[in-house]
Design an enzyme around this catalytic site. Structure first.
Site, PDB file in Angstrom:
ATOM      1  N   CYS A   1      -5.733  -2.274   2.014  1.00  0.00           N
ATOM      2  CA  CYS A   1      -5.717  -2.309   3.480  1.00  0.00           C
ATOM      3  C   CYS A   1      -6.950  -3.012   4.035  1.00  0.00           C
ATOM      4  O   CYS A   1      -7.219  -4.149   3.704  1.00  0.00           O
ATOM      5  CB  CYS A   1      -5.567  -0.885   4.022  1.00  0.00           C
ATOM      6  SG  CYS A   1      -5.201  -0.810   5.789  1.00  0.00           S
TER       7      CYS A   1
ATOM      8  N   LYS B   1      -9.418   3.110  -3.634  1.00  0.00           N
ATOM      9  CA  LYS B   1     -10.006   2.566  -2.405  1.00  0.00           C
ATOM     10  C   LYS B   1     -11.359   3.211  -2.149  1.00  0.00           C
ATOM     11  O   LYS B   1     -11.491   4.439  -2.157  1.00  0.00           O
ATOM     12  CB  LYS B   1      -9.057   2.814  -1.229  1.00  0.00           C
ATOM     13  CG  LYS B   1      -9.519   2.211   0.091  1.00  0.00           C
ATOM     14  CD  LYS B   1      -8.499   2.482   1.185  1.00  0.00           C
ATOM     15  CE  LYS B   1      -8.891   1.842   2.519  1.00  0.00           C
ATOM     16  NZ  LYS B   1      -7.905   2.126   3.570  1.00  0.00           N
TER      17      LYS B   1
ATOM     18  N   GLU C   1       0.833  -1.213   0.000  1.00  0.00           N
ATOM     19  CA  GLU C   1       0.000   0.000   0.000  1.00  0.00           C
ATOM     20  C   GLU C   1       0.870   1.266   0.000  1.00  0.00           C
ATOM     21  O   GLU C   1       1.865   1.347   0.723  1.00  0.00           O
ATOM     22  CB  GLU C   1      -0.896  -0.001   1.245  1.00  0.00           C
ATOM     23  CG  GLU C   1      -1.799   1.207   1.369  1.00  0.00           C
ATOM     24  CD  GLU C   1      -2.580   1.226   2.670  1.00  0.00           C
ATOM     25  OE1 GLU C   1      -3.490   2.064   2.807  1.00  0.00           O
ATOM     26  OE2 GLU C   1      -2.279   0.396   3.563  1.00  0.00           O
TER      27      GLU C   1
END
Length: 489
Positions: free
Chosen positions: A404, A355, A292
């Site tokens: 994540c 995301k 990430e």
């Protein structure tokens, strides 16, 4: 002797004693979560909670019994969350105590509400109490995964991380279903040891527990027995790059080039002899996977850094693609996106996922008009993506990208109508140091792999990085806080 029993019974039956026992039961239950994986502590704790709330004289007593259980359970199992505030240079160290205790305080209300209505809606009938406790507590655990964007971390179903046979039931239900089963087993244990319950009812409860537990274990063992090993795709190599960059150094300007060079050095193809051996074989494809926010828009937008990336990719004779987490800046509104991109051999972005499930207080501040704080990550203005997405690689393989803690949400990780061949989860758990956090986060990826019957490629900055097959077995796995390269081919 009778006098001693009377005093003991009186002591146990006081409100404060029940609250203390509930808190102890919650603390004991926390050891069922990773890295402990002691499932029997949760069964014991839930059994005690069932007994205590059932014996509560008033519904509001049961409410506080549930709250005490939940608070200590979450306090022990989630105490690592505060570590993010201890990273060098973070301005929120003053909020450490609030972070460690505040979230458990709020999450405990889900348990409290379940216990309140379980006591209020049932009489002394043990069967009614059993059913209401299971249904209400299970429902509140499901709601915990959705209310206020959801936080289904350490659902009771996550107690089985050390029992891969039990985990196989996830192939027909998700962790919410396993949570209902786990609560049922805890409640049955409570009935088995409840004072005032007939011997017949105790025996029936114990037999149901043992029979269902045995059935799930047999099902899981049989599924694993017939499970083929995960084999690499023809002519495909997957390289997991774990750079192990300390969080305090990750965003320092004077460390940016050094960190980037470190990633490039780990990723470059230095095996010239291997390339010579492959010259007469069919073309090979390599996927390099970075964690990430391994890079940012600076690296892509700066000509020198862009050239460095292209030169690294060209050390590979055949096809190569970089799948990496990246911090992008959206020029139209100056917002940021925490993204995953696919980069080709010319160092050009050919696919992008943003995301969509942002972290409260990490990537945005809820109700910011009333809470004028900066995020823990010290980046503000993150923009959420459009949701689940399947990206098609140039070699026609499909990946389901997750950034994540998006891996946390059962049933929300892949496009059902366009299912990927692999789930790719990039993350950075360096925030949490040597704690239970990275272990628990890895466990979520393992559960999703079984639920979706899809291999998970997980790459973390400081670990754990792993490839997990559709049965929850680790194909490759790194350790925590080590620089490592893992290949699967």
């Amino acid at each position: 002797m009778n006098t001693i029993k009377s005093y003991a019974s009186l002591l146990i039956d006081t409100v404060w004693a029940r609250l203390i026992f509930a808190a102890l039961a919650g603390a004991l239950s926390a050891f069922a979560m990773a890295p402990g994986n002691h499932w029997y502590t949760l069964i014991t704790g839930l059994g005690l909670l069932f007994i205590l709330q059932k014996r509560a004289k008033k519904p509001y007593h049961a409410f506080w019994i549930g709250w005490a259980f939940g608070f200590s359970y979450f306090l022990i199992s989630l105490n690592w969350i505060g570590n993010a505030l201890l990273v060098e240079g973070n301005d929120f160290i003053w909020a450490y105590s609030l972070a460690v205790s505040g979230l458990p305080c709020l999450l405990a209300f889900f348990t409290a509400i379940a216990c309140y209505f379980s006591r209020k809606l049932t009489s002394n009938n043990v069967i009614h109490s059993l059913i209401s406790f299971i249904m209400l507590l299970g429902t509140m655990e499901v709601l915990r995964g959705y209310v206020f964007t959801g936080f289904p971390w350490n659902l009771y179903g996550y107690a089985w991380g050390g029992q891969i046979e039990i985990l196989q039931i996830l192939s027909v239900m998700n962790v919410y279903g396993l949570t209902f089963i786990t609560i049922s087993w805890g409640a049955l244990a409570g009935v088995t040891f409840s004072p005032g319950v007939s011997i017949k009812m105790r025996l029936i409860s114990a037999l149901i527990f043992m029979a269902t537990f045995g059935a799930l274990h047999i099902y899981g063992a049989d599924r694993l027995k017939n499970a083929p090993p995960m084999l690499a795709e023809n002519n495909l190599t997957i390289r997991l790059i774990q750079p192990n960059i300390q969080q305090a150094d990750k965003w320092k300007r004077d460390k940016m080039l050094q960190n980037y060079e470190h990633l490039l050095a780990l990723s470059a193809n230095n095996d010239a002899q291997s390339d010579l051996r492959k010259e007469k074989l069919s073309p090979q494809t390599t996927w390099i996977v970075w964690p990430e926010t391994a890079i940012s828009y600076h690296h892509i937008g700066t000509e020198h850094m862009h050239d460095m990336l292209r030169n690294m990719l060209r050390t590979y004779k055949d096809n190569v693609y970089l799948i990496t987490g990246i911090l992008l800046k959206n020029q139209n509104d100056n917002s940021y996106s925490n993204s995953i991109v696919i980069i080709d051999k010319n160092a050009e972005i050919i696919a992008r996922y943003d995301k969509s499930h942002l972290v409260p207080f990490g990537e945005y501040i809820p109700f910011q008009q009333w809470i004028p704080l900066q995020t823990v990550t010290q980046f503000s203005g993150f923009r959420a993506g459009k949701g689940r997405q399947t990206l098609v690689m140039p070699d026609d393989k499909k990946i389901g990208p997750l950034v994540c803690y998006e891996i946390l949400f059962p049933g929300q990780v892949v496009e059902v109508q366009n299912k990927p061949d692999y789930i790719v989860n990039v993350t950075n758990d360096a925030w949490y140091g040597h704690s239970a956090g990275p272990e628990q986060h890895l466990m979520k990826a393992r559960y999703r792999a079984i639920e979706e019957n899809t291999p998970v490629i997980r790459v973390a900055n400081t670990g754990y990085s792993a490839i997990i097959d559709g049965f929850g077995r680790y194909v490759v796995k790194t350790n925590l806080f080590e620089t490592n390269i893992k290949e699967f081919k």
